[in-house]
Design an enzyme around this catalytic site. Structure first.
Site, mmCIF file in Angstrom:
data_model
loop_
_atom_site.group_PDB
_atom_site.id
_atom_site.type_symbol
_atom_site.label_atom_id
_atom_site.label_comp_id
_atom_site.label_asym_id
_atom_site.label_seq_id
_atom_site.Cartn_x
_atom_site.Cartn_y
_atom_site.Cartn_z
ATOM 1 N N GLN A 1 -18.720 12.476 22.448
ATOM 2 C CA GLN A 1 -19.471 11.222 22.297
ATOM 3 C C GLN A 1 -18.655 10.002 22.725
ATOM 4 O O GLN A 1 -17.502 9.853 22.339
ATOM 5 C CB GLN A 1 -19.897 11.047 20.838
ATOM 6 C CG GLN A 1 -20.913 9.929 20.666
ATOM 7 C CD GLN A 1 -21.208 9.611 19.217
ATOM 8 O OE1 GLN A 1 -20.325 9.189 18.486
ATOM 9 N NE2 GLN A 1 -22.443 9.819 18.799
ATOM 10 N N LYS B 1 -27.602 9.437 20.429
ATOM 11 C CA LYS B 1 -27.725 9.363 18.969
ATOM 12 C C LYS B 1 -28.081 7.922 18.634
ATOM 13 O O LYS B 1 -27.324 7.013 18.941
ATOM 14 C CB LYS B 1 -26.420 9.794 18.303
ATOM 15 C CG LYS B 1 -26.499 9.844 16.792
ATOM 16 C CD LYS B 1 -25.385 10.705 16.220
ATOM 17 C CE LYS B 1 -25.341 10.670 14.717
ATOM 18 N NZ LYS B 1 -24.813 9.404 14.184
ATOM 19 N N ASN C 1 -31.767 12.893 11.215
ATOM 20 C CA ASN C 1 -30.502 12.654 10.513
ATOM 21 C C ASN C 1 -30.652 11.544 9.463
ATOM 22 O O ASN C 1 -31.389 10.587 9.660
ATOM 23 C CB ASN C 1 -29.427 12.278 11.551
ATOM 24 C CG ASN C 1 -28.129 11.769 10.943
ATOM 25 O OD1 ASN C 1 -27.704 10.646 11.219
ATOM 26 N ND2 ASN C 1 -27.499 12.563 10.119
ATOM 27 N N GLY C 2 -29.914 11.740 8.377
ATOM 28 C CA GLY C 2 -29.830 10.715 7.341
ATOM 29 C C GLY C 2 -30.163 11.244 5.963
ATOM 30 O O GLY C 2 -31.284 11.703 5.725
ATOM 31 N N ASP C 3 -29.154 11.230 5.079
ATOM 32 C CA ASP C 3 -29.354 11.539 3.651
ATOM 33 C C ASP C 3 -29.824 12.962 3.369
ATOM 34 O O ASP C 3 -30.442 13.187 2.321
ATOM 35 C CB ASP C 3 -30.356 10.566 3.026
ATOM 36 C CG ASP C 3 -29.785 9.160 2.893
ATOM 37 O OD1 ASP C 3 -28.612 8.967 3.235
ATOM 38 O OD2 ASP C 3 -30.528 8.269 2.452
ATOM 39 N N MET D 1 -18.303 12.323 12.626
ATOM 40 C CA MET D 1 -17.785 11.426 11.596
ATOM 41 C C MET D 1 -16.313 11.156 11.868
ATOM 42 O O MET D 1 -15.464 12.018 11.637
ATOM 43 C CB MET D 1 -17.938 12.043 10.197
ATOM 44 C CG MET D 1 -19.332 11.931 9.612
ATOM 45 S SD MET D 1 -19.410 12.587 7.941
ATOM 46 C CE MET D 1 -19.237 14.341 8.246
ATOM 47 N N GLY E 1 -24.169 14.788 7.790
ATOM 48 C CA GLY E 1 -22.834 14.204 7.779
ATOM 49 C C GLY E 1 -22.198 14.276 6.413
ATOM 50 O O GLY E 1 -21.607 15.292 6.022
ATOM 51 N N CYS F 1 -23.973 3.353 16.009
ATOM 52 C CA CYS F 1 -22.886 2.864 15.156
ATOM 53 C C CYS F 1 -23.168 1.439 14.692
ATOM 54 O O CYS F 1 -23.433 0.547 15.498
ATOM 55 C CB CYS F 1 -21.549 2.925 15.889
ATOM 56 S SG CYS F 1 -20.196 2.402 14.826
HETATM 57 C C1 LIG Z 1 -17.046 8.204 7.929
HETATM 58 C C2 LIG Z 1 -18.165 8.243 8.936
HETATM 59 C C3 LIG Z 1 -17.863 8.255 10.289
HETATM 60 C C4 LIG Z 1 -18.887 8.291 11.241
HETATM 61 N N1 LIG Z 1 -18.568 8.374 12.580
HETATM 62 C C5 LIG Z 1 -19.569 8.487 13.507
HETATM 63 C C6 LIG Z 1 -19.282 8.675 14.898
HETATM 64 O O1 LIG Z 1 -18.126 8.736 15.339
HETATM 65 N N2 LIG Z 1 -20.344 8.785 15.751
HETATM 66 C C7 LIG Z 1 -21.645 8.732 15.315
HETATM 67 O O2 LIG Z 1 -22.563 8.859 16.112
HETATM 68 N N3 LIG Z 1 -21.930 8.578 14.003
HETATM 69 C C8 LIG Z 1 -20.933 8.474 13.101
HETATM 70 N N4 LIG Z 1 -21.256 8.378 11.773
HETATM 71 C C9 LIG Z 1 -22.674 8.454 11.350
HETATM 72 C C10 LIG Z 1 -23.058 9.910 11.027
HETATM 73 O O3 LIG Z 1 -22.965 10.719 12.164
HETATM 74 C C11 LIG Z 1 -24.488 9.993 10.464
HETATM 75 O O4 LIG Z 1 -25.388 9.492 11.425
HETATM 76 C C12 LIG Z 1 -24.661 9.205 9.174
HETATM 77 O O5 LIG Z 1 -23.579 9.409 8.297
HETATM 78 C C13 LIG Z 1 -25.970 9.572 8.458
HETATM 79 O O6 LIG Z 1 -25.995 10.937 8.141
HETATM 80 P P1 LIG Z 1 -25.666 11.486 6.645
HETATM 81 O O7 LIG Z 1 -26.557 10.730 5.691
HETATM 82 O O8 LIG Z 1 -25.962 12.946 6.711
HETATM 83 O O9 LIG Z 1 -24.213 11.174 6.385
HETATM 84 C C14 LIG Z 1 -20.250 8.306 10.821
HETATM 85 C C15 LIG Z 1 -20.533 8.293 9.453
HETATM 86 C C16 LIG Z 1 -19.524 8.271 8.507
HETATM 87 C C17 LIG Z 1 -19.886 8.284 7.042
#
Ligand SMILES: Cc1cc2nc3c(=O)[nH]c(=O)nc-3n(C[C@H](O)[C@H](O)[C@H](O)COP(=O)(O)O)c2cc1C
Length: 327
Positions: free
Chosen positions: A77, A147, A208-210, A24, A232, A108
């Protein structure tokens, strides 16, 4: 001491544990990753780095790519759209930072990234994905992983084709955010598609997700059959999720202990003043469940020195204890 059996292998690299902190940008920096590892996250992902910045030796690369030894195993990454430039960047960055894994971002959704064919934009070009993984996995001495999201939009759910392209060209693990690019963070996560990928490939798959609670962790692992889960947003202010502990069970006293440790790591990374200021975005999340009244909260969130902030937190804790006993 004998190490326990690993939960899974990324190539030959053993991973102990099945809950992983997500990359993140702006949040999962080195201090938060170290804290998450201390609290049970099985490995670490750096904030993503643009391959263009790597080949041009931009200053931001060091800020994003550096990590501490106690974060290992570390996946560094990168993102971009041009296979050869990505391979050049991967070689340079691996030589400079010595990560355990090189991860490619195909998830992304940010317009500036996906709109130019990088991140989730790569999902539209499975041949390019194959080329990227072939070039990079044959040239690096460490595992290369991916990813991904499920596709660009609901009419192009090509996650099976993308997963095959990754694995057939040397990719050693796939993390799947169960949404499309178009969904960004809306709608629900499609666990069935994640399960389908897990069924189809012989490398570890991470869901991954939520995922927000220990019950979510178990539900997603059971439903998808995945080797692990990645978390995340829910881990911000709640790193106990890596220990599978319910948020409601964490007392203020314990939260303050973790705040102290996190702040210490922030100051080690960013210096005394900047460390406290950058910590504010975490502090607000740590304190949220306790509904600290405004007159007590304001001075905490505006404090500029570590001692001042810790004093305010300790006094608030003492006050809340004494009101418990007298109230
Ligand atoms: C503020 C923020 C920054 C993120 N930066 C990246 C990143 O640098 N690389 C990446 O693969 N995903 C990034 N993500 C996505 C997260 O790794 C993750 O896939 C996404 O938030 C869903 O997971 P969650 O519901 O547990 O948050 C980012 C997400 C957020 C909210």
């Amino acid at each position: 001491m004998t190490q326990s059996q690993p939960s899974f292998l990324i190539g030959n690299l053993p991973i102990h544990g099945d809950v992983i902190l997500a990359p993140m940008v702006g949040y999962a920096d080195s201090p938060f990753r170290r804290l998450a590892r201390e609290m049970g996250s099985a490995m670490s992902y750096t904030e993503f780095v643009n391959a263009i910045d790597v080949v041009h030796h931009a200053k931001i690369v060091a800020e994003r790519a550096h990590f501490k030894e106690d974060e290992r195993p570390v996946a560094l990454q990168i993102f971009d759209s041009e296979p050869q430039r990505m391979a050049d960047a991967a070689a340079q960055i691996v030589l400079a930072y010595h990560p355990d894994i090189l991860d490619i971002n195909l998830g992304c959704s940010v317009r500036d990234v996906s709109g130019r064919g990088a991140g989730a934009g790569l999902l539209r070009s499975p041949e390019k994905v194959a080329q990227i993984f072939h070039l990079i996995s044959t040239s690096l001495p460490i595992p290369v992983t991916a990813k991904i999201r499920l596709g660009w939009d609901e009419s192009s759910l090509n996650y099976m084709e993308i997963s095959q392209a990754i694995v057939e060209n040397g990719g050693r693990m796939i993390v799947v955010h169960g949404r499309t690019r178009k969904q960004v963070f809306t709608g629900s996560v499609d666990l069935e598609s994640i399960a389908q990928i897990k069924q189809a490939v012989a490398v570890p798959v991470i869901a991954n997700g939520d995922i927000r609670t220990p019950a979510d962790i178990e539900r997603v692992l059971r439903f998808t059959g995945c080797d692990g889960v990645m978390i995340g947003r829910a881990s911000l202010g709640y790193p106990w999720i890596f220990q599978r502990r319910a948020h409601a069970s964490i007392l203020l006293e314990e939260t303050i202990k973790v705040i102290r440790r996190h702040l210490e790591l922030m100051i080690e990374e960013y210096g005394a003043e900047r460390g406290v200021i950058l910590f504010r975005k975490h502090l607000s999340r740590y304190l949220k469940p306790y509904s600290v009244p405004r007159p007590a909260y304001e001075p905490m969130i505006t404090a500029t020195a570590e001692a001042e902030l810790l004093h305010l937190l300790d006094s608030y804790l003492a006050d809340s204890h004494s009101s418990e006993t007298t109230g």
